[in-house]
Design an enzyme around this catalytic site. Structure first.
Site, PDB file in Angstrom:
ATOM      1  N   ASP A  78      10.662  -1.062   9.390  1.00 16.26           N
ATOM      2  CA  ASP A  78       9.879  -1.523  10.330  1.00 16.26           C
ATOM      3  C   ASP A  78      10.649  -2.171  11.530  1.00 16.26           C
ATOM      4  OD1 ASP A  78      11.303  -3.765   8.935  1.00 16.26           O
ATOM      5  OD2 ASP A  78       9.513  -4.785   8.133  1.00 16.26           O
ATOM      6  N   ASN A 147       4.914 -14.081   1.335  1.00 14.78           N
ATOM      7  CA  ASN A 147       3.547 -14.018   1.146  1.00 14.78           C
ATOM      8  C   ASN A 147       3.058 -12.501   0.834  1.00 14.78           C
ATOM      9  OD1 ASN A 147       4.172 -11.884   3.284  1.00 14.78           O
ATOM     10  ND2 ASN A 147       2.692 -12.651   4.841  1.00 14.78           N
ATOM     11  N   HIS A 149       4.213  -9.574   1.397  1.00 13.38           N
ATOM     12  CA  HIS A 149       4.347  -8.373   2.367  1.00 13.38           C
ATOM     13  C   HIS A 149       5.518  -7.543   1.966  1.00 13.38           C
ATOM     14  CE1 HIS A 149       6.920 -10.418   5.734  1.00 13.38           C
ATOM     15  NE2 HIS A 149       7.773  -9.768   4.876  1.00 13.38           N
ATOM     16  N   GLU A 154       1.239  -6.624   6.070  1.00 10.28           N
ATOM     17  CA  GLU A 154       0.739  -7.860   5.793  1.00 10.28           C
ATOM     18  C   GLU A 154      -0.529  -8.139   4.936  1.00 10.28           C
ATOM     19  OE1 GLU A 154       2.831 -10.180   6.543  1.00 10.28           O
ATOM     20  OE2 GLU A 154       3.293 -10.725   8.729  1.00 10.28           O
TER      21      GLU A 154
HETATM   22  C1  GLP Z   1      11.082  -9.235   6.930  1.00 15.13           C
HETATM   23  C2  GLP Z   1      11.107  -7.859   6.805  1.00 15.13           C
HETATM   24  C3  GLP Z   1      10.811  -7.250   5.262  1.00 15.13           C
HETATM   25  C4  GLP Z   1      11.643  -8.096   4.441  1.00 15.13           C
HETATM   26  C5  GLP Z   1      11.544  -9.594   4.397  1.00 15.13           C
HETATM   27  C6  GLP Z   1      12.139 -10.499   3.486  1.00 15.13           C
HETATM   28  O1  GLP Z   1       9.914  -9.856   6.978  1.00 15.13           O
HETATM   29  N1  GLP Z   1      10.080  -7.241   7.518  1.00 15.13           N
HETATM   30  O2  GLP Z   1      11.158  -6.056   5.294  1.00 15.13           O
HETATM   31  O3  GLP Z   1      11.467  -7.596   2.900  1.00 15.13           O
HETATM   32  O4  GLP Z   1      11.794 -10.014   5.800  1.00 15.13           O
HETATM   33  O5  GLP Z   1      13.329 -11.014   3.904  1.00 15.13           O
HETATM   34  P1  GLP Z   1      14.458 -11.944   2.967  1.00 15.13           P
HETATM   35  O6  GLP Z   1      15.217 -10.836   2.280  1.00 15.13           O
HETATM   36  O7  GLP Z   1      15.167 -12.417   4.086  1.00 15.13           O
HETATM   37  O8  GLP Z   1      13.693 -12.771   2.382  1.00 15.13           O
END
Ligand code: GLP
Length: 252
Positions: A78, A147, A149, A154
């Protein structure tokens, strides 16, 4: 079962590391074992704090495997919309810094959504088309949003969606504020692979660590399979492995 729920069809395998080091080493060993026998495998990569240890372990423990790094192809899950492509806060910059540059991945084997594309919907379609011609993904490496995702799919995202443009939820903006200095600075829109793209991956590895993810991980593993918790699509496809630490399994 609620109106949006579907029946689970598969149970992911869960592997748990006893320490942070062990969590990352498990993930790196899994990554290498699943990919080392394949010719030019395509790997989808996440950003965030969760995969940092994996990327470090790949470089320190497996960095000498030029046979692998010279031919693996990488696709970012993404990207935020609307910033110059050289902005260091973009997922593109983050992945290059934390992994792709360190592993010496050739430019031709890095595929990204362009943040500064004039038409983001067309850019998402370009990636969709690229994947149709160059896919499927051999290994989708994923992180979990608090959340529920996956990438930037989302809550409410269909399990069959292609690559697309999304408006980020308040939850995701808050969760990512740390990377941007403040919530106001976080871009409000993004491009993401859809769950439909990810569902066709031959293998999937979800990484989850920390007590702050425990409640959501419990819902992903045991709650209703529903678009309200996008990560539950993982129970509708085969060949899913979840690597966790102890804290992520600590939900009451
Ligand atoms: C962002 C990315 C996700 C990732 C998430 C979790 O929102 N779009 O792909 O999994 O962060 O991040 P973290 O690993 O810092 O909790």
């Amino acid at each position: 079962m609620g109106m949006n729920a579907t029946a689970p069809r598969f149970a992911p395998a869960v592997l748990t590391g006893e320490s942070e080091d062990n969590f990352s080493k498990l993930a790196a060993d899994f990554f290498i074992a699943r990919l080392e026998t394949l010719k030019s495998p395509l790997v989808a990569l996440p950003t965030g704090n969760t995969p940092l240890g994996l990327y470090r372990a790949l470089v320190t423990d497996h960095g000498h495997r030029r046979d692998l790094w010279d031919q693996m192809r990488f696709l970012a899950l993404d990207e935020y919309i609307g910033l110059p492509q050289n902005d260091p806060r973009l997922f593109y910059g983050w992945l290059c810094r934390e992994f792709l540059d360190r592993a010496g991945i050739p430019d031709k084997n890095r595929v990204f959504f362009q943040s500064d594309a004039a038409d983001p919907a067309a850019e998402a379609q370009r990636i969709e088309e690229w994947l149709r011609q160059n896919g499927p993904i051999d290994l989708a490496v994923l992180g979990l949003g608090t959340n529920g995702h996956i990438a930037f799919n989302e809550p409410g995202s269909g399990f069959d969606q292609p690559a697309h443009v999304v408006a980020l939820t308040a939850d995701s903006i808050t969760a990512n504020a740390g990377y941007w200095g403040s919530a106001e600075s976080v871009p409000k829109t993004a491009m993401t692979l859809g769950l439909g793209n990810l569902a066709t991956a031959r293998q999937t590895l979800l990484l989850v660590n920390g007590a702050h993810k425990a409640a959501m991980l419990a819902r992903v593993l045991h709650g209703p399979v529903t678009v309200d918790v996008p990560a539950t699509y993982l129970r509708t496809i085969p060949n899913v492995t979840i690597i966790t630490d102890r804290a992520a399994l600590s939900a009451p």
